[in-house]
Design a protein around this motif. Sequence first.
Motif, PDB file in Angstrom:
ATOM      1  N   ARG A 110       0.834  -1.209   0.000  1.00  0.00           N
ATOM      2  CA  ARG A 110       0.000   0.000   0.000  1.00  0.00           C
ATOM      3  C   ARG A 110       0.866   1.254   0.000  1.00  0.00           C
ATOM      4  NH1 ARG A 110      -1.951   3.848   3.042  1.00  0.00           N
ATOM      5  NH2 ARG A 110      -0.717   3.227   4.873  1.00  0.00           N
ATOM      6  N   ARG A 111       2.043   1.173   0.610  1.00  0.00           N
ATOM      7  CA  ARG A 111       2.950   2.316   0.685  1.00  0.00           C
ATOM      8  C   ARG A 111       3.888   2.400  -0.517  1.00  0.00           C
ATOM      9  NH1 ARG A 111       4.660   3.128   7.028  1.00  0.00           N
ATOM     10  NH2 ARG A 111       2.683   2.448   7.950  1.00  0.00           N
ATOM     11  N   GLY A 112       3.748   1.471  -1.439  1.00  0.00           N
ATOM     12  CA  GLY A 112       4.562   1.528  -2.642  1.00  0.00           C
ATOM     13  C   GLY A 112       5.831   0.709  -2.601  1.00  0.00           C
ATOM     14  N   HIS A 113       6.028  -0.085  -1.538  1.00  0.00           N
ATOM     15  CA  HIS A 113       7.217  -0.931  -1.454  1.00  0.00           C
ATOM     16  C   HIS A 113       7.050  -2.166  -2.337  1.00  0.00           C
ATOM     17  CE1 HIS A 113       8.395   1.756   1.660  1.00  0.00           C
ATOM     18  NE2 HIS A 113       7.558   1.280   2.577  1.00  0.00           N
ATOM     19  N   LYS A 114       8.162  -2.688  -2.824  1.00  0.00           N
ATOM     20  CA  LYS A 114       8.147  -3.857  -3.693  1.00  0.00           C
ATOM     21  C   LYS A 114       8.406  -5.111  -2.870  1.00  0.00           C
ATOM     22  CE  LYS A 114       9.677  -1.327  -7.795  1.00  0.00           C
ATOM     23  NZ  LYS A 114      10.726  -1.214  -8.862  1.00  0.00           N
ATOM     24  N   LEU A 115       7.740  -6.206  -3.262  1.00  0.00           N
ATOM     25  CA  LEU A 115       7.769  -7.428  -2.482  1.00  0.00           C
ATOM     26  C   LEU A 115       8.336  -8.596  -3.267  1.00  0.00           C
ATOM     27  CD1 LEU A 115       4.152  -7.203  -1.005  1.00  0.00           C
ATOM     28  CD2 LEU A 115       6.275  -6.608   0.182  1.00  0.00           C
ATOM     29  N   ALA A 116       9.098  -9.425  -2.577  1.00  0.00           N
ATOM     30  CA  ALA A 116       9.535 -10.712  -3.104  1.00  0.00           C
ATOM     31  C   ALA A 116       9.411 -11.718  -1.969  1.00  0.00           C
ATOM     32  CB  ALA A 116      10.971 -10.645  -3.616  1.00  0.00           C
ATOM     33  N   ALA A 117       9.312 -13.003  -2.323  1.00  0.00           N
ATOM     34  CA  ALA A 117       9.132 -14.036  -1.304  1.00  0.00           C
ATOM     35  C   ALA A 117       9.910 -15.283  -1.671  1.00  0.00           C
ATOM     36  CB  ALA A 117       7.651 -14.366  -1.130  1.00  0.00           C
ATOM     37  N   CYS A 118      10.361 -15.979  -0.634  1.00  0.00           N
ATOM     38  CA  CYS A 118      10.979 -17.285  -0.830  1.00  0.00           C
ATOM     39  C   CYS A 118      10.787 -18.094   0.432  1.00  0.00           C
ATOM     40  CB  CYS A 118      12.463 -17.157  -1.184  1.00  0.00           C
ATOM     41  SG  CYS A 118      13.519 -16.659   0.204  1.00  0.00           S
ATOM     42  N   GLU A 119      11.116 -19.372   0.352  1.00  0.00           N
ATOM     43  CA  GLU A 119      11.121 -20.257   1.506  1.00  0.00           C
ATOM     44  C   GLU A 119      12.568 -20.513   1.915  1.00  0.00           C
ATOM     45  OE1 GLU A 119       8.459 -23.681   0.774  1.00  0.00           O
ATOM     46  OE2 GLU A 119       7.790 -22.522  -0.971  1.00  0.00           O
ATOM     47  N   PRO A 120      12.800 -20.958   3.151  1.00  0.00           N
ATOM     48  CA  PRO A 120      14.191 -21.183   3.588  1.00  0.00           C
ATOM     49  C   PRO A 120      14.982 -22.110   2.675  1.00  0.00           C
ATOM     50  CG  PRO A 120      12.735 -21.201   5.475  1.00  0.00           C
ATOM     51  CD  PRO A 120      11.847 -21.138   4.264  1.00  0.00           C
ATOM     52  N   GLN A 121      14.308 -23.103   2.085  1.00  0.00           N
ATOM     53  CA  GLN A 121      15.044 -24.023   1.201  1.00  0.00           C
ATOM     54  C   GLN A 121      15.508 -23.369  -0.091  1.00  0.00           C
ATOM     55  OE1 GLN A 121      11.829 -24.441   2.158  1.00  0.00           O
ATOM     56  NE2 GLN A 121      10.611 -25.498   0.598  1.00  0.00           N
ATOM     57  N   LYS A 152       9.538 -17.359   8.887  1.00  0.00           N
ATOM     58  CA  LYS A 152       9.268 -18.794   8.839  1.00  0.00           C
ATOM     59  C   LYS A 152       8.684 -19.263  10.171  1.00  0.00           C
ATOM     60  CE  LYS A 152       9.564 -23.160   7.527  1.00  0.00           C
ATOM     61  NZ  LYS A 152       8.771 -23.669   8.692  1.00  0.00           N
ATOM     62  N   ASP A 153       7.562 -19.970  10.097  1.00  0.00           N
ATOM     63  CA  ASP A 153       6.958 -20.528  11.304  1.00  0.00           C
ATOM     64  C   ASP A 153       7.826 -21.644  11.874  1.00  0.00           C
ATOM     65  OD1 ASP A 153       4.738 -18.884  11.306  1.00  0.00           O
ATOM     66  OD2 ASP A 153       3.482 -20.284  10.181  1.00  0.00           O
ATOM     67  N   ALA A 200      19.198 -22.046   8.391  1.00  0.00           N
ATOM     68  CA  ALA A 200      18.726 -20.859   7.671  1.00  0.00           C
ATOM     69  C   ALA A 200      19.215 -19.586   8.355  1.00  0.00           C
ATOM     70  CB  ALA A 200      17.201 -20.865   7.577  1.00  0.00           C
ATOM     71  N   THR A 201      19.209 -19.574   9.695  1.00  0.00           N
ATOM     72  CA  THR A 201      19.702 -18.372  10.386  1.00  0.00           C
ATOM     73  C   THR A 201      21.192 -18.164  10.135  1.00  0.00           C
ATOM     74  OG1 THR A 201      20.198 -19.466  12.518  1.00  0.00           O
ATOM     75  CG2 THR A 201      17.956 -18.609  12.203  1.00  0.00           C
ATOM     76  N   HIS A 202      21.950 -19.244   9.986  1.00  0.00           N
ATOM     77  CA  HIS A 202      23.375 -19.089   9.688  1.00  0.00           C
ATOM     78  C   HIS A 202      23.575 -18.474   8.298  1.00  0.00           C
ATOM     79  CE1 HIS A 202      25.197 -20.846  13.212  1.00  0.00           C
ATOM     80  NE2 HIS A 202      24.413 -21.905  13.130  1.00  0.00           N
ATOM     81  N   LEU A 203      22.779 -18.905   7.340  1.00  0.00           N
ATOM     82  CA  LEU A 203      22.873 -18.309   6.003  1.00  0.00           C
ATOM     83  C   LEU A 203      22.466 -16.844   6.040  1.00  0.00           C
ATOM     84  CD1 LEU A 203      21.472 -21.151   3.707  1.00  0.00           C
ATOM     85  CD2 LEU A 203      23.853 -20.553   4.138  1.00  0.00           C
ATOM     86  N   LEU A 204      21.427 -16.547   6.789  1.00  0.00           N
ATOM     87  CA  LEU A 204      20.974 -15.155   6.893  1.00  0.00           C
ATOM     88  C   LEU A 204      22.004 -14.297   7.621  1.00  0.00           C
ATOM     89  CD1 LEU A 204      17.213 -15.791   7.755  1.00  0.00           C
ATOM     90  CD2 LEU A 204      18.112 -14.854   5.610  1.00  0.00           C
ATOM     91  N   GLU A 205      22.690 -14.876   8.589  1.00  0.00           N
ATOM     92  CA  GLU A 205      23.722 -14.114   9.297  1.00  0.00           C
ATOM     93  C   GLU A 205      24.904 -13.820   8.381  1.00  0.00           C
ATOM     94  OE1 GLU A 205      25.841 -14.069  13.680  1.00  0.00           O
ATOM     95  OE2 GLU A 205      25.067 -15.968  12.886  1.00  0.00           O
TER      96      GLU A 205
END
Length: 317
Positions: A29-40, A87-88, A98-103
């Motif tokens: 709504r604010r004009g930001h662009k979105l992308a999505a993925c799963e941890p795998q 991620k739930d 996944a947290t190690h990759l994100l770090e």
Amino acid sequence: MNILIVADALELFKIYKDTTFSMMREAQRRGHKLAACEPQHLGWQRGRPVTATVREVALTGDKNEWFRVEATREVPLREYDAVLMRKDPPFDAEYIYATHLLEQAEREGARVVNKPSALRDHPEKLAIMEFAEHTTPTLVTRDEKAVKAFHAEHQEIILKPLDGMGGMGIFRVGADGLNLGSIIETLNKHGTQTIMVQRFVPEIVKGDKRVLVIDGKPVPYSLARIPQGSEIRGNLAAGGKGVAQPLGEEDWKIANAIGPVLAARGLLLIGLDVIGGSLTEINVTSPTCFQEITEQTGFDVPAMFIDALERLVASGQ
């Protein structure tokens, strides 16, 4: 902003209540662009930055086909203004990897919310032990004798696995100790798994309150998840009824004590579970209840969150 959402598959979202969806809707709504993925879809090749195979998406406003994919490509995470880890649970080995990759992506310049190291350092049930003055008596152990001694002292107790979510695997044992031995064996796998035991808080009949804290500041309304029928669990996933209500004095006290501490550690969004003035859990992975509180009170929780995210990005931190 360009925002990447790391979450479960979009096709699995229940958008009438999903908090991540409400974040995405407000951001678009604010004009930001979105992308999505799963941890795998995260990957890291020697000599290259951490990347993700992402779907660039736009929300359609349709209840059924609620998003459309505009492109699919491999992108270094550092190219995004913000990466939201939503991620739930379960908080299992794959989540930790996944947290190690994100770090690593952080070290390369990515901005990840909540901070990956803080996610690892604050397991959602164990995290309360740092704030003992706000919790009900609690024991973490594998030892059957320790559990039985705790029961003898407190008479009525709750037992639960450390890696559960949505009320899964929670047992209540009364003063008579009926089935206590069998329950311990079921949860601790004959001494091979650690469990949590807490003194039962009878105020659960009034609700297990989810208190949201964004950038150290409490949302002024909680969602009291009230058990139905013979259930002791208020979790919405276990059939609890969600009733939004203003924060009480104890809610404010707990949220104001814990919120700034955890925000300083990189936890932009947390969800505190409070029963009868006692803190029972600190949710850091993917706190929920945005839509329920907003719909029942008119207080725009997604807007408060995106405001905080925009401030974080603008600050360059």
